[in-house]
Design an enzyme around this catalytic site. Structure first.
Site, PDB file in Angstrom:
ATOM      1  N   CYS A  17       0.866  -1.184   0.000  1.00  0.00           N
ATOM      2  CA  CYS A  17       0.000   0.000   0.000  1.00  0.00           C
ATOM      3  C   CYS A  17       0.901   1.232   0.000  1.00  0.00           C
ATOM      4  O   CYS A  17       2.127   1.131   0.135  1.00  0.00           O
ATOM      5  CB  CYS A  17      -0.901  -0.005   1.238  1.00  0.00           C
ATOM      6  SG  CYS A  17       0.028   0.118   2.782  1.00  0.00           S
ATOM      7  N   HIS A 129      -0.404  -4.889  19.604  1.00  0.00           N
ATOM      8  CA  HIS A 129       0.037  -4.555  18.249  1.00  0.00           C
ATOM      9  C   HIS A 129       0.690  -3.171  18.272  1.00  0.00           C
ATOM     10  O   HIS A 129       0.202  -2.265  18.951  1.00  0.00           O
ATOM     11  CB  HIS A 129      -1.156  -4.571  17.290  1.00  0.00           C
ATOM     12  CG  HIS A 129      -0.760  -4.442  15.846  1.00  0.00           C
ATOM     13  ND1 HIS A 129      -0.489  -3.220  15.260  1.00  0.00           N
ATOM     14  CD2 HIS A 129      -0.571  -5.373  14.881  1.00  0.00           C
ATOM     15  CE1 HIS A 129      -0.155  -3.422  13.998  1.00  0.00           C
ATOM     16  NE2 HIS A 129      -0.198  -4.715  13.734  1.00  0.00           N
ATOM     17  N   GLU A 131       0.690  -0.682  16.297  1.00  0.00           N
ATOM     18  CA  GLU A 131      -0.182   0.444  15.952  1.00  0.00           C
ATOM     19  C   GLU A 131      -1.099   0.806  17.113  1.00  0.00           C
ATOM     20  O   GLU A 131      -1.310   1.987  17.409  1.00  0.00           O
ATOM     21  CB  GLU A 131      -1.023   0.124  14.706  1.00  0.00           C
ATOM     22  CG  GLU A 131      -1.845   1.330  14.269  1.00  0.00           C
ATOM     23  CD  GLU A 131      -2.813   1.038  13.137  1.00  0.00           C
ATOM     24  OE1 GLU A 131      -3.878   1.697  13.099  1.00  0.00           O
ATOM     25  OE2 GLU A 131      -2.522   0.167  12.300  1.00  0.00           O
ATOM     26  N   ASN A 230      -3.051  -7.023   8.925  1.00  0.00           N
ATOM     27  CA  ASN A 230      -3.914  -7.001   7.743  1.00  0.00           C
ATOM     28  C   ASN A 230      -3.825  -8.299   6.948  1.00  0.00           C
ATOM     29  O   ASN A 230      -4.798  -8.732   6.337  1.00  0.00           O
ATOM     30  CB  ASN A 230      -3.640  -5.763   6.879  1.00  0.00           C
ATOM     31  CG  ASN A 230      -2.358  -5.850   6.089  1.00  0.00           C
ATOM     32  OD1 ASN A 230      -2.335  -6.377   4.988  1.00  0.00           O
ATOM     33  ND2 ASN A 230      -1.274  -5.334   6.646  1.00  0.00           N
ATOM     34  N   SER A 273       1.980  -5.290   3.365  1.00  0.00           N
ATOM     35  CA  SER A 273       3.426  -5.140   3.552  1.00  0.00           C
ATOM     36  C   SER A 273       4.219  -6.221   2.810  1.00  0.00           C
ATOM     37  O   SER A 273       5.420  -6.370   3.034  1.00  0.00           O
ATOM     38  CB  SER A 273       3.780  -5.140   5.046  1.00  0.00           C
ATOM     39  OG  SER A 273       3.147  -6.204   5.711  1.00  0.00           O
TER      40      SER A 273
END
Length: 316
Positions: A17, A129, A131, A230, A273
């Site tokens: 992305c 995580h 994030e 993801n 990724s």
């Protein structure tokens, strides 16, 4: 020996992305500008192949600032970092570049705005995580309550049910998140949501492509890392969409060929990724064993690009 026929469906979009592409470029440009070594706090993105490639060019990956010297540049990963991290880097007079994905930064700004307006935050995300840790670390301790499931929503204790807002990790399952949001709105009718969906365009697009592909396939391989949120969600989405078998593979060598015995159609996708070279490797391994015919299942076109930080666009 004649190879058995196999229909291969390639999901589009798949793989890198804009946020991942930007983060990798940031490390490469930092190495060009300042020379090796350049330190990176945490894996720049969750992919071993990418991390190993950058390590070979002179990047050193560490978990915390205390593991690096003051006189070398440091890059913060695409997942984002708690506010305390750049504050500590500034205190030590370190040169640092923030590679946080702009869509993650958007969630950080949202959280701060709600906090400034006196709202307590509920974050939908995965405990531990990077994030989630980075986003929760934007606000003082206790100001963000983490929920992972609809069941968690029933158990949380809030300061004031009328003064709440929610944010989400950007790489979650769209469907799972919708269930949690529904539970939050049911229990706290006054809760404020984001102006625009927090789950990023790339996560959403890759999940939609998997859903579109699922009715045609007997099995699906998702190229991605086991610590990539993801990528793991793509496996779950495939199974939920009716795909009988879905496996996460980092490289072609991870494919469980016995599980694919007797299939007539397979789907291939990749987490945000995972580089295209690894997808090509998986397709080549399948072509070695089967006579393949390929079809692309495209559900969206992505033209998003993010700017590189000014610090790297300026000469050394």
């Amino acid at each position: 020996m004649q190879k058995p026929p196999l229909k291969l469906y390639l999901a589009a979009p798949r793989g890198f992305c804009a946020g991942v592409d930007r983060a990798i470029k940031i490390v490469e440009m930092a190495l060009e500008k300042w020379g090796a070594p350049v330190y990176v706090r945490h894996e720049i993105v969750h992919n071993k192949y990418v991390v190993d490639e950058l390590r070979a060019k002179g990047a050193i990956f560490v978990e915390e600032l205390e593991e690096m010297p003051d006189d070398r540049p440091v890059i913060f990963s695409a997942h984002g970092v708690p506010k305390a991290v750049p504050a500590e880097a500034a205190r030590r007079d370190m040169v640092y570049v923030d590679a946080t994905c702009p869509l993650v930064s958007k969630v950080h700004i949202e959280a701060e705005r709600h906090h400034d307006n006196g709202l307590q935050m509920v974050m939908i995300g995965h405990a531990g995580h990077p994030e989630t840790l980075g986003t929760m670390g934007q606000l003082p301790e206790g100001e963000v309550i983490l929920v992972e499931t609809p069941e968690d929503v029933a158990r949380i204790e809030v300061r004031d049910p009328a003064r709440l807002a929610f944010i989400t990790q950007t790489t979650l399952s769209v469907d799972d998140t919708a269930e949690i949001v529904a539970a939050l709105k049911d229990r706290f009718p006054a809760i404020v949501g984001p102006h625009k969906e927090d789950i990023c365009y790339a996560t959403t697009n890759r999940q939609e492509a998997v859903k579109a592909m699922a009715p045609f396939i007997d099995a699906m391989l998702v190229v991605g890392a086991p610590n990539s949120s993801n990528s793991r969600r793509l496996v779950e989405v495939g199974r939920r969409a009716g795909c009988a078998y879905a496996q996460l593979v980092q490289r072609a060598e991870d494919i469980d060929w016995r599980a694919l015995d007797g299939i007539s159609a397979i789907g291939i996708t990749a987490g945000a990724s995972a580089p295209e070279v690894l997808i090509d490797e998986v397709v080549a391994a399948i072509a070695d064993r089967y006579e393949i015919s390929t079809e692309v299942v495209e559900t969206a076109k992505e033209r998003v690009e993010f700017k590189i930080p000014r610090a790297l666009r300026e000469p050394a």
